[in-house]
Design an enzyme around this catalytic site. Structure first.
Site, PDB file in Angstrom:
ATOM      1  CE  LYS A 159      -4.189   1.755   0.300  1.00  0.00           C
ATOM      2  NZ  LYS A 159      -5.495   1.212  -0.063  1.00  0.00           N
ATOM      3  CB  SER A 227      -3.751  -1.221  -2.847  1.00  0.00           C
ATOM      4  OG  SER A 227      -4.392  -2.369  -3.332  1.00  0.00           O
TER       5      SER A 227
END
Length: 365
Positions: A159, A227
């Protein structure tokens, strides 16, 4: 030798529901202080302003704090927003367990390493500096997992930050420019740059040049799942691979989907995790042994799948992110028989163009 790993998937019944994590701790399945990482899907729009990720992050950290984790703020919680179609909000929890309580095995079993990269500045996104910072963080996570050979790595979930108006202005005040001032596409660019950092760390590619980032689609990692969001300023990195002798019940494998309909790629990843399957498998053949599958997807830039034209990239009403996620989510759920699968979009440099990587975790206990 790192401690063995317990992996459990829990449903998320509302935006701020972390009761599944609390129940695992209360029932003694895992210890709060041993939670290494959480990877999950939330029900928002999956965009820059998807605050369901922040709400889920807060809810899970509050449970960890309440149950006694010494530093819940340091646990990577990787949330992918958007459960389009039949996809169901859920979280997969990774925690170490006492080696004395683990099932002994000389076979490869899951090991997990987590790390945080150096701070990724707004001006780094989409540029070689970000590739280098991510690659360094992945190598650190491999050391934590006790894995030397990249061939033993089957899944790297990250992330990373994307660009917002505030961070763009911050870069300008410090005399820097950014790769784009359009915050929406910065999500895809952050993901793709991160994927190249993973590919460099895995030895899948050489260090890319600046003009190859987000452009040269022949470069990709087969284990990257990236992500991005507004809730952090560095890369949260979760490396998942197999180590012989670590013990435990779980094993991970991976493969790739060649296009959005490639159910065979998902089945190949499941076989790679150690589950024996017939030549033409059915969800009933899984026998409750599949913990979860994790995959990335991307609308094929050609606008076609298996020779047939689609209008995802031309649709001004529903963004292609949501359409391809719903499509691949349906394919994955039809394979697993479970809509609670991890499907994330924006997969440039993550698996073949128009397809994406797939990781599968099996419970072989």
């Amino acid at each position: 030798m790192p401690d063995p790993i317990e992996v459990r998937k829990v449903p998320i019944e509302s935006v701020t529901d972390a009761s599944g994590l609390a129940k695992l701790i209360d029932e003694g399945v895992i210890e709060a202080g041993r939670v290494l990482a959480v990877i999950g899907k939330t029900e928002g729009n999956g965009g820059v302003n998807d605050y369901t990720r922040i709400l889920a992050d807060r809810a899970f950290r509050e449970v960890l704090k309440e149950k006694g984790h010494p530093a819940p703020e340091n646990v990577p919680l990787v949330w992918s927003g958007g459960t389009d179609g039949v996809l169901s909000p859920h979280a997969t929890i990774f925690a170490t367990i006492d080696p004395a309580k683990a099932v002994p095995s000389d076979e490869p079993r899951i090991s997990v390493g987590v790390a945080l990269s150096d701070v990724i500045n707004p001006e780094d996104i989409g540029r070689p500096a970000m590739v280098e910072k991510v690659a360094a963080g992945v190598r650190e996570a491999m050391k934590v997992a006790g894995i030397d050979d990249p061939a033993d790595i089957h899944y790297v979930q990250t992330k990373t930050p994307l660009l917002t108006l505030a961070t763009i202005e911050d870069a300008k005040r410090r005399g820097h420019d950014v790769i784009t001032e359009d915050t929406g596409p910065s999500m895809d660019i952050s993901n793709s740059t991160t994927a190249l950092g993973i590919a460099v760390a895995m030895g899948e590619i050489e260090m890319p040049t600046a003009d190859q980032i987000h452009r040269d689609l022949s470069l990709y990692s087969s284990v990257a799942s990236c992500s991005s969001g507004v809730e952090l300023d560095r890369a949260q990195i979760v490396v998942v691979g197999n180590v012989r002798g670590i013990g435990g019940r779980y094993r991970i494998g991976h493969d790739v989907m060649r296009d959005a309909l490639d159910a065979d790629g998902i089945w190949a990843a499941i076989r790679s995790s150690g589950i024996d399957l017939p030549d033409r498998p059915h969800p009933s053949d899984l026998g409750g042994r599949l913990v979860n599958v994790f995959m990335k997807c991307e609308a094929d830039p050609s606008g076609r799948v298996r020779g047939r034209r689609n209008i995802m990239l031309d649709d001004s009403d529903v963004h292609w992110h949501r359409q391809i996620k719903a499509c691949v989510g349906g394919v994955a759920a039809s394979v697993t028989g479970d809509p609670a699968v991890f499907v994330s979009v924006a997969a440039v440099h993550q698996g073949p163009s128009g397809g994406g990587p797939v990781a599968a975790i099996a419970d072989l206990g």
